[in-house]
Design a protein around this motif. Structure first.
Motif, PDB file in Angstrom:
ATOM      1  N   LEU A  45      13.663  -8.640   3.525  1.00  0.00           N
ATOM      2  CA  LEU A  45      13.038  -7.360   3.602  1.00  0.00           C
ATOM      3  C   LEU A  45      13.766  -6.518   4.328  1.00  0.00           C
ATOM      4  CD1 LEU A  45       9.338  -8.603   5.007  1.00  0.00           C
ATOM      5  CD2 LEU A  45      10.044  -7.514   3.019  1.00  0.00           C
ATOM      6  N   ALA A  46      13.825  -4.897   3.867  1.00  0.00           N
ATOM      7  CA  ALA A  46      14.488  -4.033   4.252  1.00  0.00           C
ATOM      8  C   ALA A  46      13.744  -3.791   5.829  1.00  0.00           C
ATOM      9  CB  ALA A  46      14.243  -2.750   3.561  1.00  0.00           C
ATOM     10  N   SER A  47      14.560  -3.021   6.704  1.00  0.00           N
ATOM     11  CA  SER A  47      13.901  -2.869   8.018  1.00  0.00           C
ATOM     12  C   SER A  47      13.105  -1.500   8.043  1.00  0.00           C
ATOM     13  CB  SER A  47      15.418  -2.892   9.056  1.00  0.00           C
ATOM     14  OG  SER A  47      14.825  -2.652  10.221  1.00  0.00           O
ATOM     15  N   GLY A  48      12.173  -1.532   8.361  1.00  0.00           N
ATOM     16  CA  GLY A  48      11.174  -0.291   8.701  1.00  0.00           C
ATOM     17  C   GLY A  48      10.473   0.066   7.350  1.00  0.00           C
ATOM     18  N   PHE A  49       9.592   0.771   7.547  1.00  0.00           N
ATOM     19  CA  PHE A  49       8.697   1.381   6.626  1.00  0.00           C
ATOM     20  C   PHE A  49       9.253   2.096   5.458  1.00  0.00           C
ATOM     21  CE2 PHE A  49       5.511   4.619   4.598  1.00  0.00           C
ATOM     22  CZ  PHE A  49       4.731   3.453   4.104  1.00  0.00           C
ATOM     23  N   GLU A  50      10.040   3.128   5.940  1.00  0.00           N
ATOM     24  CA  GLU A  50      10.768   4.015   4.900  1.00  0.00           C
ATOM     25  C   GLU A  50      11.691   3.222   4.157  1.00  0.00           C
ATOM     26  OE1 GLU A  50      12.951   8.113   4.526  1.00  0.00           O
ATOM     27  OE2 GLU A  50      12.725   7.461   6.597  1.00  0.00           O
ATOM     28  N   ALA A  51      12.399   2.435   4.335  1.00  0.00           N
ATOM     29  CA  ALA A  51      13.419   1.651   3.742  1.00  0.00           C
ATOM     30  C   ALA A  51      12.735   0.617   2.824  1.00  0.00           C
ATOM     31  CB  ALA A  51      14.521   0.699   4.736  1.00  0.00           C
ATOM     32  N   GLN A  52      11.587   0.002   3.380  1.00  0.00           N
ATOM     33  CA  GLN A  52      10.937  -0.896   2.458  1.00  0.00           C
ATOM     34  C   GLN A  52      10.208  -0.157   1.314  1.00  0.00           C
ATOM     35  OE1 GLN A  52       8.041  -3.810   4.193  1.00  0.00           O
ATOM     36  NE2 GLN A  52       9.455  -4.102   5.995  1.00  0.00           N
ATOM     37  N   VAL A  53       9.455   1.183   1.602  1.00  0.00           N
ATOM     38  CA  VAL A  53       9.206   1.917   0.373  1.00  0.00           C
ATOM     39  C   VAL A  53      10.360   2.259  -0.525  1.00  0.00           C
ATOM     40  CG1 VAL A  53       8.142   4.275  -0.212  1.00  0.00           C
ATOM     41  CG2 VAL A  53       7.341   2.906   1.690  1.00  0.00           C
ATOM     42  N   GLY A  54      11.388   2.575  -0.137  1.00  0.00           N
ATOM     43  CA  GLY A  54      12.538   2.726  -1.150  1.00  0.00           C
ATOM     44  C   GLY A  54      12.912   1.473  -1.948  1.00  0.00           C
ATOM     45  N   LEU A  92       5.378   8.098   1.217  1.00  0.00           N
ATOM     46  CA  LEU A  92       5.064   7.651   0.188  1.00  0.00           C
ATOM     47  C   LEU A  92       4.776   8.727  -1.182  1.00  0.00           C
ATOM     48  CD1 LEU A  92       3.555   5.515  -1.954  1.00  0.00           C
ATOM     49  CD2 LEU A  92       1.396   6.102  -0.992  1.00  0.00           C
ATOM     50  N   THR A  93       4.511   9.903  -0.714  1.00  0.00           N
ATOM     51  CA  THR A  93       4.546  10.657  -1.675  1.00  0.00           C
ATOM     52  C   THR A  93       5.615  11.316  -2.347  1.00  0.00           C
ATOM     53  OG1 THR A  93       2.482  11.558  -0.753  1.00  0.00           O
ATOM     54  CG2 THR A  93       3.670  13.123  -2.007  1.00  0.00           C
ATOM     55  N   ASP A  94       6.786  11.288  -1.632  1.00  0.00           N
ATOM     56  CA  ASP A  94       8.136  11.583  -1.935  1.00  0.00           C
ATOM     57  C   ASP A  94       8.722  10.622  -2.900  1.00  0.00           C
ATOM     58  OD1 ASP A  94       7.980  13.922  -0.275  1.00  0.00           O
ATOM     59  OD2 ASP A  94       9.139  12.888   1.410  1.00  0.00           O
ATOM     60  N   ALA A  95       8.432   9.130  -2.495  1.00  0.00           N
ATOM     61  CA  ALA A  95       8.938   8.319  -3.392  1.00  0.00           C
ATOM     62  C   ALA A  95       8.184   8.229  -4.836  1.00  0.00           C
ATOM     63  CB  ALA A  95       8.666   7.066  -2.702  1.00  0.00           C
ATOM     64  N   VAL A  96       7.186   8.449  -4.575  1.00  0.00           N
ATOM     65  CA  VAL A  96       6.281   8.609  -6.037  1.00  0.00           C
ATOM     66  C   VAL A  96       6.775   9.735  -6.837  1.00  0.00           C
ATOM     67  CG1 VAL A  96       4.072   9.215  -7.180  1.00  0.00           C
ATOM     68  CG2 VAL A  96       4.245   7.579  -5.185  1.00  0.00           C
ATOM     69  N   ARG A  97       6.934  10.824  -6.139  1.00  0.00           N
ATOM     70  CA  ARG A  97       7.686  12.226  -6.855  1.00  0.00           C
ATOM     71  C   ARG A  97       8.925  11.613  -7.521  1.00  0.00           C
ATOM     72  NH1 ARG A  97       4.814  16.788  -6.322  1.00  0.00           N
ATOM     73  NH2 ARG A  97       3.232  16.965  -4.962  1.00  0.00           N
ATOM     74  N   ASP A  98       9.944  11.047  -6.630  1.00  0.00           N
ATOM     75  CA  ASP A  98      11.303  10.868  -6.827  1.00  0.00           C
ATOM     76  C   ASP A  98      11.272   9.977  -8.173  1.00  0.00           C
ATOM     77  OD1 ASP A  98      12.187  12.195  -4.705  1.00  0.00           O
ATOM     78  OD2 ASP A  98      12.830  10.579  -3.671  1.00  0.00           O
ATOM     79  N   LEU A  99      10.263   9.009  -8.337  1.00  0.00           N
ATOM     80  CA  LEU A  99      10.377   7.997  -9.513  1.00  0.00           C
ATOM     81  C   LEU A  99       9.764   8.691 -10.625  1.00  0.00           C
ATOM     82  CD1 LEU A  99      11.220   5.355 -10.757  1.00  0.00           C
ATOM     83  CD2 LEU A  99       9.036   4.364  -9.722  1.00  0.00           C
ATOM     84  N   PHE A 100       8.595   9.185 -10.473  1.00  0.00           N
ATOM     85  CA  PHE A 100       7.590   9.793 -11.851  1.00  0.00           C
ATOM     86  C   PHE A 100       7.900  11.100 -11.985  1.00  0.00           C
ATOM     87  CE2 PHE A 100       5.587   6.001  -9.969  1.00  0.00           C
ATOM     88  CZ  PHE A 100       5.742   5.051 -11.056  1.00  0.00           C
ATOM     89  N   GLY A 101       8.367  11.983 -10.974  1.00  0.00           N
ATOM     90  CA  GLY A 101       8.650  13.416 -11.389  1.00  0.00           C
ATOM     91  C   GLY A 101       7.297  14.078 -11.679  1.00  0.00           C
ATOM     92  N   LEU A 117       4.077 -11.299   3.291  1.00  0.00           N
ATOM     93  CA  LEU A 117       5.220 -11.901   4.218  1.00  0.00           C
ATOM     94  C   LEU A 117       4.953 -11.242   5.630  1.00  0.00           C
ATOM     95  CD1 LEU A 117       8.228 -11.319   1.626  1.00  0.00           C
ATOM     96  CD2 LEU A 117       6.791 -13.728   2.054  1.00  0.00           C
ATOM     97  N   ASP A 118       5.307 -12.083   6.601  1.00  0.00           N
ATOM     98  CA  ASP A 118       5.623 -11.608   8.059  1.00  0.00           C
ATOM     99  C   ASP A 118       6.609 -10.171   7.945  1.00  0.00           C
ATOM    100  OD1 ASP A 118       3.932 -13.407   9.254  1.00  0.00           O
ATOM    101  OD2 ASP A 118       5.676 -14.563   9.738  1.00  0.00           O
ATOM    102  N   GLY A 119       6.255  -9.084   8.441  1.00  0.00           N
ATOM    103  CA  GLY A 119       7.086  -7.926   8.539  1.00  0.00           C
ATOM    104  C   GLY A 119       6.787  -7.048   7.151  1.00  0.00           C
ATOM    105  N   MET A 120       6.336  -7.503   6.174  1.00  0.00           N
ATOM    106  CA  MET A 120       6.062  -6.764   4.869  1.00  0.00           C
ATOM    107  C   MET A 120       5.208  -5.575   5.309  1.00  0.00           C
ATOM    108  SD  MET A 120       5.225  -8.368   1.245  1.00  0.00           S
ATOM    109  CE  MET A 120       5.608  -7.243  -0.260  1.00  0.00           C
ATOM    110  N   LEU A 121       5.632  -4.304   4.845  1.00  0.00           N
ATOM    111  CA  LEU A 121       5.093  -3.193   5.484  1.00  0.00           C
ATOM    112  C   LEU A 121       4.386  -2.486   4.234  1.00  0.00           C
ATOM    113  CD1 LEU A 121       7.370  -1.861   8.030  1.00  0.00           C
ATOM    114  CD2 LEU A 121       5.272  -3.296   8.454  1.00  0.00           C
ATOM    115  N   PHE A 122       4.713  -2.610   2.808  1.00  0.00           N
ATOM    116  CA  PHE A 122       4.290  -1.891   1.805  1.00  0.00           C
ATOM    117  C   PHE A 122       4.607  -2.731   0.565  1.00  0.00           C
ATOM    118  CE2 PHE A 122       5.727   0.976  -1.703  1.00  0.00           C
ATOM    119  CZ  PHE A 122       4.788   1.820  -1.457  1.00  0.00           C
ATOM    120  N   GLU A 123       3.618  -2.346  -0.541  1.00  0.00           N
ATOM    121  CA  GLU A 123       3.614  -3.013  -1.875  1.00  0.00           C
ATOM    122  C   GLU A 123       3.097  -1.973  -2.812  1.00  0.00           C
ATOM    123  OE1 GLU A 123       2.277  -7.527  -3.574  1.00  0.00           O
ATOM    124  OE2 GLU A 123       1.795  -6.827  -1.585  1.00  0.00           O
ATOM    125  N   VAL A 124       3.881  -2.242  -3.817  1.00  0.00           N
ATOM    126  CA  VAL A 124       3.291  -1.167  -4.980  1.00  0.00           C
ATOM    127  C   VAL A 124       3.271  -1.980  -6.491  1.00  0.00           C
ATOM    128  CG1 VAL A 124       5.824  -0.492  -5.421  1.00  0.00           C
ATOM    129  CG2 VAL A 124       3.788   0.948  -6.482  1.00  0.00           C
TER     130      VAL A 124
END
Length: 131
Positions: A45-54, A92-101, A117-124
């Protein structure tokens, strides 16, 4: 594939939040993409929420490509955020815009207390239509 994005004037404008109220697509091959988290190919897992979203959106793009799907085919995503708050919504909004335009899918955000998973902060997860 053509799809129609519908945002009724009698509902609030969802575009600033990175989603559409309704997406309609003609019949076609449905592609269901399982929840993608913030782990790399080795399961770390990436470290932190922002990294996991990316990482999760990068994983989603990889899964879409493997299925012959691009972001314009996606009609619906569901996102799951551990301990959701307003600061996470902006990331989240920024990540969605980046992928979907400009072709924003319908989206449901589900705040959760825990993911797989332990430490998992985000899923899509995503649903796409290829026609």
């Amino acid at each position: 594939m053509s799809k129609a994005i519908i945002n009724p004037e009698t509902l609030f404008d969802p575009e600033p939040f990175g989603f559409s109220h309704v997406v309609s697509a003609p019949s076609g091959r449905l592609v269901y993409i399982a929840g993608q988290g913030g782990e790399n190919r080795n399961g770390v897992l990436a470290s932190g929420f922002e990294a996991q979203v990316g990482q999760a959106f990068s994983n989603l793009a990889t899964a879409m490509s493997a299925a012959g799907v691009d972001p314009s085919h996606v009609v619906k995503i569901s996102t799951f955020i551990v301990d959701h708050d307003e600061t996470k919504l902006g990331l989240l909004t920024d990540a969605v815009r980046d992928l979907f335009g400009p072709s924003l899918p319908a989206q449901t955000l589900v705040p959760v207390t825990r993911l797989a998973l332990d430490g998992m902060l985000f899923e899509v997860e995503a649903i796409a239509v290829v026609g």
